[in-house]
Every structure is written in structure tokens, then in C-alpha cells.
Design an enzyme around this catalytic site. Structure first.
Site, PDB file in Angstrom:
ATOM      1  N   ARG A  63       0.828  -1.217   0.000  1.00  0.00           N
ATOM      2  CA  ARG A  63       0.000   0.000   0.000  1.00  0.00           C
ATOM      3  C   ARG A  63       0.861   1.265   0.000  1.00  0.00           C
ATOM      4  NH1 ARG A  63      -2.394   1.763   4.680  1.00  0.00           N
ATOM      5  NH2 ARG A  63      -2.516  -0.370   5.425  1.00  0.00           N
ATOM      6  N   TYR A 116     -13.777  19.687 -14.447  1.00  0.00           N
ATOM      7  CA  TYR A 116     -14.314  18.343 -14.650  1.00  0.00           C
ATOM      8  C   TYR A 116     -15.501  18.099 -13.699  1.00  0.00           C
ATOM      9  CZ  TYR A 116     -14.498  13.243 -14.288  1.00  0.00           C
ATOM     10  OH  TYR A 116     -14.923  11.946 -14.249  1.00  0.00           O
ATOM     11  N   ASP A 189      -5.116  21.031 -12.089  1.00  0.00           N
ATOM     12  CA  ASP A 189      -5.372  19.760 -12.756  1.00  0.00           C
ATOM     13  C   ASP A 189      -4.910  19.948 -14.200  1.00  0.00           C
ATOM     14  OD1 ASP A 189      -6.442  17.674 -14.244  1.00  0.00           O
ATOM     15  OD2 ASP A 189      -8.268  17.541 -13.039  1.00  0.00           O
ATOM     16  N   LYS A 214      -5.485   9.310 -18.799  1.00  0.00           N
ATOM     17  CA  LYS A 214      -5.651   9.969 -20.102  1.00  0.00           C
ATOM     18  C   LYS A 214      -4.327   9.964 -20.871  1.00  0.00           C
ATOM     19  CE  LYS A 214      -9.671  11.108 -18.227  1.00  0.00           C
ATOM     20  NZ  LYS A 214     -10.722  10.132 -18.132  1.00  0.00           N
TER      21      LYS A 214
HETATM   22  N1  PLP Z   1      -9.490  15.437 -14.198  1.00  0.00           N
HETATM   23  C1  PLP Z   1      -9.975  15.651 -15.431  1.00  0.00           C
HETATM   24  C2  PLP Z   1      -9.715  16.974 -16.100  1.00  0.00           C
HETATM   25  C3  PLP Z   1     -10.740  14.677 -16.076  1.00  0.00           C
HETATM   26  O1  PLP Z   1     -11.239  14.928 -17.297  1.00  0.00           O
HETATM   27  C4  PLP Z   1     -10.992  13.449 -15.410  1.00  0.00           C
HETATM   28  C5  PLP Z   1     -11.803  12.400 -16.044  1.00  0.00           C
HETATM   29  O2  PLP Z   1     -12.303  12.535 -17.128  1.00  0.00           O
HETATM   30  C6  PLP Z   1     -10.474  13.264 -14.130  1.00  0.00           C
HETATM   31  C7  PLP Z   1      -9.721  14.270 -13.559  1.00  0.00           C
HETATM   32  C8  PLP Z   1     -10.743  11.990 -13.369  1.00  0.00           C
HETATM   33  O3  PLP Z   1      -9.845  11.009 -13.767  1.00  0.00           O
HETATM   34  P1  PLP Z   1     -10.096   9.432 -13.566  1.00  0.00           P
HETATM   35  O4  PLP Z   1     -11.201   9.055 -14.482  1.00  0.00           O
HETATM   36  O5  PLP Z   1      -8.770   8.843 -13.898  1.00  0.00           O
HETATM   37  O6  PLP Z   1     -10.474   9.226 -12.148  1.00  0.00           O
END
Ligand code: PLP
Length: 405
Positions: A63, A116, A189, A214
Site C-alpha cells: 500500500r 471536470y 489539474d 488519459k
Molecule cells: N481530471 C480531469 C480533467 C478529467 O477529465 C478526469 C476524467 O475525465 C479526471 C480528472 C478523473 O480522472 P479518472 O477518471 O482517472 O479518475
């Protein structure tokens, strides 16, 4: 001279004057996966366990990390020019870990108005339940944040380098300067910047997160997240991660590291194709509006953003949801699916996917219409992608004459 990302991601320890390591003759080029969740406690891990210090770098218990997860974290720390990185089980885990670590119960968050949908959900539920109050600002207008920071104290400011799903470009350098003046950390982010278009830590941000699901992985076969910052901040996030248990699995970390090695190649191709498609969509009579940073060079300079990214969004002239659905049904190469950043081209309606959890009125008030289409452009031949889009758009029911524009 600092090697470029293409070199660094293949040779993270490269230095011109580095002697070959005599201890590892016949070294494997593709690294093995360190899967063991436990290690004998007669090594350096024992001290880490007793003192609690250095646990993040020690082989003690799965972990806390393994050699494989630490290696992938090191690549991402290098990519984002940070002191350290922590990998998590998903991008959402990276976001929640960062927000709950840096904002105390009863604290205050200033968040960009369009982010998001999952981040919005955390703000509306988990953070609200902790008594955390959130104010919103336009990340393209630093004066709004400056005014907020003058009005009241904040524990954290949050934005996205390129916002999901409207692709608005945050003025990160100026936002960071405002945060620094007010003594407030800035979290960015940077998922849509792919670790390539912008390095927010260099612009003054405190912490960067990625949905590594992504671009960083890039192959639509791993769910993962990353937090990059200074050592002290990563230590705090590591403590939260140990409590919630949102660690990354070594197999996922290995796939992530494998994907990362081709990131610069994928990114260049995807950005070029997305910019080409954005320009052609903007000229198409059935398209009312296109969102892509390549169409806003002033915003890119102000951010600054060195490349436009490979997600674009557009709206059809026909405002009927049925028209957007017909387009989706007619596409053969662009796949109707959620997510982004992989090598294959995807298209979806954010109102039904990434931002479905938002109240529809609120969503519309933030400029996300029910018919907004968002496409993540992949590595297919861009002319084949355009032929697919043009064929779908040319359907008589979508076509309108110029006077309707
Ligand atoms: N941040 C952004 C800008 C996203 O577009 C997404 C998901 O689409 C996330 C975070 C969340 O990521 P995850 O799906 O890997 O949890």
C-alpha cells in the site's frame, strides 16, 4: 543541459557525465514488475516502519508503494519538473487526496467555474460535508481571483490548465502570482495539458494533478492518477493515501510507465490533428462554434501554453439534441465513448458523460449546453478522421445554408 521529455521518459537517470553502473551488467531494458506486497523486515524498510520516516521510498508493504510504482512516479515527477510525485488508483483519487489534504475541515476553496464534473461532485458532496466553503472564479480572468483573495482567506485555489469540457485556457502564471502574493497554494489539474503543453509548477503552482488514465498512459487500458509537488506536500498527500488506501496497483503503474515512453510522439501527432480538425470544423456550415486553444492564440500566450492539446469541442448550428445524436450515430471512425487522451479518437456529449452529475440549469449557466460535443483526437490519419466527420456533418438533416448561421 536538461534532456527533453522524449529523452527523459526513456532514460530518467541520464546525465552526460554519468558512469555506467557496474552493479547491473546485463540490465533488463524493459523493467520487471515488482508485485510483492511484502518485504522482509531485516532490510532498510524496518527503520522506515519504526520511525515512520522514509516510508514513501521503502520496500515495506504494497500500500505504501513498490519499486514499480516508485519508478513510474519518478518519471512523472521529472516530466512535470517537480521534486516528487505520488501515484493513485485514479485521477479522482489524486484530486480528492489533494483537496482533502490541503484544505482543513471548515476551510475555504476558490475553484475555477468550469472544471471536470467529478471535481464539481467532490466539492458539492465530500467537501461540503467537511464544512468546506467553495467560491468560484473565471480562470481566464485573474482579476476575479485577485478580488476574491482580497475579500477573504483561502486554503487552496484550484483550476485546470485547459478546462473540461470548454477548453478555456487558464492564465496559470497570473493566477499563481496572485496566489503567491496572498500566501495561498495553487493546485492545477493539468490532465488536458498532458504533461507536455504546460508545467504549472514552473509557473508558480504548488501542486499539479493528472488523471494519468488519459494522456500519460495514452492507451485506454489503465485507470490512474498522479500528484506532483515538493517533497513536503507529497509526504502529506502520501499520509492521506495510506489512510484511504487509494494506492496504484503495480501492474497499472508498469503499464503507465510503458505508455509514458511514447507520450511526446503521441502528443505531437494528436495536437497537430486536433488543430487541423478544429480549423476545418470552424469553417463548416453545419458547425456553429468550435472550442480549441489553437483558435485562441492570445489565450495560449497569456497562460502560457506551448501547444494546444488534442481535445476539441463544438456545437452544431442545429440546436436540437436529435441532430447531435444523429451525428454520433453516423460516425464510423470517431468512436462514441467517454474519456480522452488515448490513441483512438473519441467523441461524446459532456452533458451525458463527464458533466452529467451537474444540475442541468447550473451546467447550462456555465456554458455547457446539452448539445456540446467533445472529441479527443487520436493518432489515426487526420484526413481519415476529417472524412468521417465531414461525411457525418454532410448528412442532409444536419446541413443548413449559410443564411442560418
Ligand atoms: N481530471 C480531469 C480533467 C478529467 O477529465 C478526469 C476524467 O475525465 C479526471 C480528472 C478523473 O480522472 P479518472 O477518471 O482517472 O479518475
Amino acid at each position: 543541459m536538461m534532456p527533453s521529455p522524449s529523452t527523459l521518459l526513456l532514460h530518467p537517470d541520464y546525465a552526460e557525465d554519468r558512469e555506467p553502473d557496474p552493479a547491473t551488467p546485463g540490465r533488463a531494458i524493459a523493467p520487471p514488475i515488482a508485485r510483492s506486497t511484502i518485504h522482509t523486515l531485516d532490510g532498510p524498510g524496518a527503520d522506515a516502519l519504526v520511525t515512520g520516516q522514509g516510508l514513501r521510498g521503502a520496500d515495506v508493504y504494497g500500500r505504501f508503494g513498490t519499486a514499480t510504482t516508485r519508478e513510474a512516479a519518478k518519471l512523472i515527477a521529472r516530466l512535470e519538473h517537480g521534486e516528487a510525485a505520488l501515484l493513485t488508483s485514479s485521477g479522482m483519487a489524486a484530486i480528492t487526496t489533494t483537496l482533502t489534504t490541503l484544505i482543513p475541515v471548515g476551510g475555504r476553496l476558490a475553484c475555477a467555474d468550469v472544471v471536470y464534473g467529478g471535481t464539481d461532485s467532490v466539492i458539492a458532496t465530500d467537501l461540503a460535508a467537511r464544512g468546506i466553503h467553495t467560491s468560484r472564479f473565471d480562470a481566464c480572468d485573474p482579476a476575479q481571483l485577485e478580488a476574491l483573495l482580497r475579500e477573504q482567506p483561502f486554503d487552496l485555489v484550484w483550476c485546470e490548465s485547459i478546462g473540461n469540457p470548454l477548453l478555456q485556457v487558464a492564465r496559470v502564471r497570473e493566477l499563481a502570482a496572485a496566489c503567491r502574493a496572498a500566501g495561498v497554494p495553487l493546485g492545477v489539474d493539468a490532465t488536458f495539458a498532458g504533461g507536455m503543453a504546460q508545467h504549472p509548477l514552473e509557473l508558480g503552482a504548488t501542486v499539479v494533478v493528472h488523471s494519468a488514465t488519459k494522456y500519460l498512459n495514452g492507451h485506454s487500458d489503465v485507470i490512474a492518477g498522479a500528484i506532483v509537488s515538493d517533497d513536503a506536500t507529497i509526504d502529506r498527500c502520501f499520509a492521506t493515501m495510506c489512510h484511504t488506501g487509494c494506492c496504484i496497483d503495480p501492474q497499472a503503474a508498469w503499464l503507465l510507465a510503458r505508455g509514458l515512453r511514447t507520450l511526446p510522439l503521441r502528443w505531437d501527432r494528436q495536437v497537430r490533428s486536433a488543430s487541423l480538425l478544429a480549423a476545418r470544423l470552424a469553417e463548416h456550415p453545419a458547425v456553429a462554434r468550435v472550442h480549441h486553444p489553437s483558435l485562441a492564440p492570445d489565450a495560449m500566450r497569456a497562460a502560457p501554453l506551448s501547444s494546444a492539446g488534442a481535445v476539441l469541442a463544438f456545437e452544431l448550428v442545429d440546436p436540437d439534441l436529435a441532430a447531435a445524436d444523429r451525428l454520433l450515430a453516423r460516425l464510423r471512425l470517431c468512436t462514441h465513448a467517454t474519456s480522452l487522451g488515448g490513441i483512438e479518437t473519441l467523441i461524446c456529449l459532456p452533458a451525458r458523460t463527464s458533466h452529467a452529475s451537474l444540475d442541468p440549469q447550473l451546467r447550462r449557466s456555465r456554458g455547457i449546453s446539452d448539445t456540446l460535443l467533445r472529441s479527443s483526437v487520436g493518432i489515426e490519419d487526420p484526413e481519415d478522421l476529417w472524412a468521417d466527420l465531414a461525411r457525418a456533418l454532410a448528412d442532409a438533416s444536419l446541413q443548413v445554408d449559410d443564411s442560418a448561421r
